[in-house]
Design a protein around this motif. Sequence first.
Motif, mmCIF file in Angstrom:
data_model
loop_
_atom_site.group_PDB
_atom_site.id
_atom_site.type_symbol
_atom_site.label_atom_id
_atom_site.label_comp_id
_atom_site.label_asym_id
_atom_site.label_seq_id
_atom_site.Cartn_x
_atom_site.Cartn_y
_atom_site.Cartn_z
ATOM 1 N N ASN A 1 -21.281 3.242 -3.261
ATOM 2 C CA ASN A 1 -21.771 3.255 -4.634
ATOM 3 C C ASN A 1 -20.987 4.300 -5.429
ATOM 4 O OD1 ASN A 1 -22.781 5.593 -3.581
ATOM 5 N ND2 ASN A 1 -24.918 5.166 -3.999
ATOM 6 N N GLY A 2 -21.204 4.299 -6.748
ATOM 7 C CA GLY A 2 -20.495 5.251 -7.580
ATOM 8 C C GLY A 2 -21.344 5.650 -8.775
ATOM 9 N N SER A 3 -21.222 6.878 -9.217
ATOM 10 C CA SER A 3 -22.044 7.380 -10.321
ATOM 11 C C SER A 3 -21.602 6.763 -11.637
ATOM 12 C CB SER A 3 -21.931 8.900 -10.402
ATOM 13 O OG SER A 3 -22.544 9.372 -11.577
ATOM 14 N N LEU A 4 -22.573 6.315 -12.435
ATOM 15 C CA LEU A 4 -22.252 5.796 -13.758
ATOM 16 C C LEU A 4 -21.809 6.905 -14.706
ATOM 17 C CD1 LEU A 4 -25.078 3.194 -14.454
ATOM 18 C CD2 LEU A 4 -22.650 2.742 -14.220
ATOM 19 N N PHE A 5 -22.267 8.120 -14.471
ATOM 20 C CA PHE A 5 -22.020 9.180 -15.434
ATOM 21 C C PHE A 5 -21.354 10.400 -14.799
ATOM 22 C CE2 PHE A 5 -25.493 6.602 -17.005
ATOM 23 C CZ PHE A 5 -24.990 6.246 -18.245
ATOM 24 N N GLY A 6 -20.584 10.162 -13.759
ATOM 25 C CA GLY A 6 -19.754 11.220 -13.203
ATOM 26 C C GLY A 6 -20.515 12.335 -12.549
ATOM 27 N N ALA A 7 -21.647 12.029 -11.920
ATOM 28 C CA ALA A 7 -22.397 13.059 -11.222
ATOM 29 C C ALA A 7 -21.546 13.682 -10.118
ATOM 30 C CB ALA A 7 -23.674 12.473 -10.633
ATOM 31 N N ALA B 1 -32.725 12.181 -16.575
ATOM 32 C CA ALA B 1 -33.237 11.246 -15.568
ATOM 33 C C ALA B 1 -32.453 9.938 -15.616
ATOM 34 C CB ALA B 1 -34.718 10.991 -15.795
ATOM 35 N N PHE B 2 -32.135 9.508 -16.833
ATOM 36 C CA PHE B 2 -31.381 8.260 -16.981
ATOM 37 C C PHE B 2 -29.996 8.381 -16.349
ATOM 38 C CE2 PHE B 2 -28.451 5.549 -19.363
ATOM 39 C CZ PHE B 2 -29.094 4.314 -19.263
ATOM 40 N N LYS B 3 -29.373 9.545 -16.522
ATOM 41 C CA LYS B 3 -28.027 9.710 -15.983
ATOM 42 C C LYS B 3 -27.994 9.774 -14.460
ATOM 43 C CE LYS B 3 -25.614 11.799 -19.889
ATOM 44 N NZ LYS B 3 -24.856 12.995 -20.373
ATOM 45 N N ALA B 4 -29.164 9.830 -13.845
ATOM 46 C CA ALA B 4 -29.186 9.787 -12.380
ATOM 47 C C ALA B 4 -28.928 8.375 -11.857
ATOM 48 C CB ALA B 4 -30.532 10.301 -11.863
ATOM 49 N N ALA B 5 -28.767 7.411 -12.775
ATOM 50 C CA ALA B 5 -28.554 6.015 -12.363
ATOM 51 C C ALA B 5 -27.217 5.861 -11.663
ATOM 52 C CB ALA B 5 -28.618 5.103 -13.586
ATOM 53 N N TYR B 6 -27.186 4.952 -10.709
ATOM 54 C CA TYR B 6 -25.973 4.650 -9.961
ATOM 55 C C TYR B 6 -25.643 3.167 -10.117
ATOM 56 C CZ TYR B 6 -25.488 9.055 -7.446
ATOM 57 O OH TYR B 6 -25.268 10.358 -7.107
ATOM 58 N N THR B 7 -24.426 2.821 -9.765
ATOM 59 C CA THR B 7 -24.092 1.397 -9.702
ATOM 60 C C THR B 7 -24.803 0.776 -8.509
ATOM 61 O OG1 THR B 7 -22.214 1.736 -8.270
ATOM 62 C CG2 THR B 7 -21.794 1.816 -10.628
ATOM 63 N N ALA B 8 -24.778 -0.555 -8.470
ATOM 64 C CA ALA B 8 -25.375 -1.248 -7.341
ATOM 65 C C ALA B 8 -24.607 -0.937 -6.073
ATOM 66 C CB ALA B 8 -25.382 -2.760 -7.588
ATOM 67 N N ALA C 1 -12.757 8.705 -10.573
ATOM 68 C CA ALA C 1 -12.983 7.534 -11.421
ATOM 69 C C ALA C 1 -11.903 7.442 -12.489
ATOM 70 C CB ALA C 1 -14.364 7.624 -12.070
ATOM 71 N N ASN C 2 -11.651 6.216 -12.938
ATOM 72 C CA ASN C 2 -10.739 5.945 -14.044
ATOM 73 C C ASN C 2 -9.332 6.492 -13.779
ATOM 74 O OD1 ASN C 2 -10.821 4.526 -16.564
ATOM 75 N ND2 ASN C 2 -10.289 6.450 -17.547
ATOM 76 N N SER C 3 -8.926 6.499 -12.510
ATOM 77 C CA SER C 3 -7.581 6.936 -12.140
ATOM 78 C C SER C 3 -6.903 5.843 -11.337
ATOM 79 C CB SER C 3 -7.640 8.226 -11.309
ATOM 80 O OG SER C 3 -8.181 9.282 -12.069
ATOM 81 N N ARG C 4 -5.560 5.861 -11.409
ATOM 82 C CA ARG C 4 -4.764 4.904 -10.643
ATOM 83 C C ARG C 4 -4.057 5.635 -9.519
ATOM 84 N NH1 ARG C 4 -0.396 2.710 -13.567
ATOM 85 N NH2 ARG C 4 -0.367 4.628 -14.788
ATOM 86 N N MET D 1 -18.189 0.380 -17.002
ATOM 87 C CA MET D 1 -17.690 1.499 -17.802
ATOM 88 C C MET D 1 -18.868 2.150 -18.514
ATOM 89 S SD MET D 1 -14.155 -0.103 -19.445
ATOM 90 C CE MET D 1 -14.820 -1.696 -19.918
ATOM 91 N N THR D 2 -18.752 3.443 -18.738
ATOM 92 C CA THR D 2 -19.828 4.159 -19.429
ATOM 93 C C THR D 2 -19.237 5.209 -20.362
ATOM 94 O OG1 THR D 2 -20.016 5.836 -17.700
ATOM 95 C CG2 THR D 2 -21.430 3.895 -17.499
#
Length: 823
Positions: A240-246, A167-174, A334-337, A190-191
């Motif tokens: 928005n973007g997933s904090l945990f790569g959903a 449930a916690f990993k369902a969190a998103y950025t603002a 995420a985390n790519s250039r 970062m997570t």
Amino acid sequence: MKKTYLMLLLALAGLGSSCTNEDGTEGVTPSGDPGEIQLVFSGSGEEEEYTKAIASDSENKISKLDVYLFGAASASTNDADYHYIETWKMTEATPTGNQFILQPSGSSWTASIKPNELKGLPYLTLVCVANQDKLFDADGNDFAALDVVTTDAGTGDITAAGTTLDAFKAAYTAKMADPATDFIKTPLAMTGTGTTKISGSVSKVAITLKRIVARFDIDNTTATSQLTIEKVSMGKGRSNGSLFGATLTDAAAGDLVTYKDVDFTGENANQGTLESAIYVYPNIPGDESFLIIKGKYKSPSTGEQIAVTYNIPVVKTPADAKPDDPANYIAINANSRYKLRITDVTESNIYSTFEVEDWTSGGGVIIKPDNTKPEFNKFAGTNPPTDLTGGYYRTLADGTFDIVMTSTGELEYSRSLVTKAGDEIDWLTVGTPTTEQKDGLTITTFPVTIADATGKRPVSLTFINQAASYDPDLQTTLTFVGPEAAPVVSEVVEGHSEGNSVDVTSPDAPEATMVKAVGSYVSLNVFCVDGLADITVPNGYSVTPVVTEGFTTTYRVAITDADQAADDATVVFKNKAAEANSITLTIKHKKASQPSIVANSDGSYINSTYNSGTMGGTATAATADMYLIDGSTIYVKVTCTESTTAGAVTVAAPAGVTVTEETAAPGIFKIEIPTATSLTAGTAVTVTFKNATDEMVTSTLEITPKSMKPTVALADDNGAVTGSDGTYTVDLSALSTNTFTLTVTAPTGATIADLSTPFTSAGWLKLDDSNAGGTTIAANGNQVYTFTSGDSSGDTGDVTLTFTNTVSGGGDLTVTLKKKTTI
């Protein structure tokens, strides 16, 4: 492709006796308090190797770090089995309660937490969230307060479930509240997660910390592409973007937005690769996202700077693609250039390629614990520096001192500027060092000379243990800065509106010239190593920092209230460390320019055929001739430097003349004489052109009306002819065998039907055969007609010569020759 991400390593600072792991293998138990988890935050978790991230300091910065602890009864891989226990938070003050301090240590950071052990839940998952103020659920609403798990003190059974890890990993950025005003900034969220077991001894956990956003670098060189990029944004981007790569699904309504424009500024902007031009949230190919590039394109044919906007899809082209294949959009991870490399530009298209790379470099450096880093011992000599906060040492403007270093082996040093920009490095030089051995250590003394250090960029000396010279963790850096200096102002190229400018010809007295209008602005760079004190802003203006690169901040000075914004207002930039060292920018209001009057060069607008359109005088006091005929027209070009739009120049026309600006071609004015009789030939009239921003600033065009009617002049009359204006009386007896002449001039040309019919019944006069003249008169030409006594002296009829103007309506000439009667 090997992916090497920026990682957060939760490891041990020391080693102790061995213990048995879950799988039965022998491990090592580090020293420390029972139940303690010692944390080492560094670049990688690859045993004793680490990698350095390809990222700026701000992208690597951890300004806030929360560690959420979840517990389970067994080493389950199911997130639903882990229940929330407590949160530990980073602090910069003295830790209290569940707080820890993050401390730098070489290339790593160290910290220590001692979680509260909960009966029945010995297995822990640590969830680290950096640089994120709040948690939001998938709908963008505030994440509910976390429920704390409780267990039976005897059996360890869960008596009240806590918030589960899934449930916690369902969190998103603002979500960006308003993409028109909000964009992603550093420090970046970062997570990362890791697991361990509370076993009554010190534990270690390796956690990989990843940025949740992607970064776009843009490679553009204006000198070759002719494109100057000013703004960049993202179209159809995720809000928005997933904090945990959903796993992302198709975007919901409102989730795909256009990001706010980000200023394309920085050390290499339009001069190579500008890193970190914009950050974006991850997406999927179905979003069909595209970069938006705005700027100026220099036309190769005219040299004009043309405002352009390009939409560049984030796509790749397969090797077997055909020209009509649809674009193959790629996911933004995420985390790519992502590097946009611009190869060619036209006014309508950008030709470019995307390169996708990890945000970290590959490989690593082996740490050699036996070769410890050099230690700074002291300053010695005549002029030792003083210690400043922030790791800097201040020197005198000129002088010498010694740096004494202690190390386990021989040292060498390297010298560098703290920032990329600039070349002022030679104000600090290092002489030949001397060494001595003491207590098994090497004491090295480096003699330093300082010369003309005021106002220069800081210089770093990095002392390197030669036994591990390539290992940054075994290097010590000291950074030096000269005395407090007045800030230095420089102009920002392409940084002004309304044709405004900044003059730094006199470095101690910079001036800004601005159009006095709301929104009018200039940009300037202010360099000051010590930073700036608070800026006092004059009424009617704003002074806003735009971007900071190293020790240089770009400011925008804008007019917010034209009524209050005074001419000769000043903005004082003061050195924060010594406010007496300052530089004053004087703001002068741009004076309206005199309109410039020149000949029309637009071939779409043609003068009346009989008007030449030739201009005389000067651009501010011009002259022109116009023939007097109904509808007589010329075109002139009138512009001012403030604006080339329609209405930038107004006009006052005299009676009898109309002046109108061609709306399809601003600056082209049609000047017309509607009715020729309203003006007098030879009497000049004046048209006044005014600068619309200040109509007291004018230029004039003096127009001289000219008659188109042919004229006649009498000459060599030998006393036999009297009269004027085309009516003459001839005394035949006085004429005798003599002659007289008439010269007919036609400004626009004229013709006479013939030169015989007028003498019918008037044979007392005839044209002299030696100079009879012709029937056609060219424009601005003349014909000379010579007369003598005729063969029929008894005739008495008048001779009437009618010269018809080539231009219809231009006026004809009638010449009447009468025979003098004798009484």
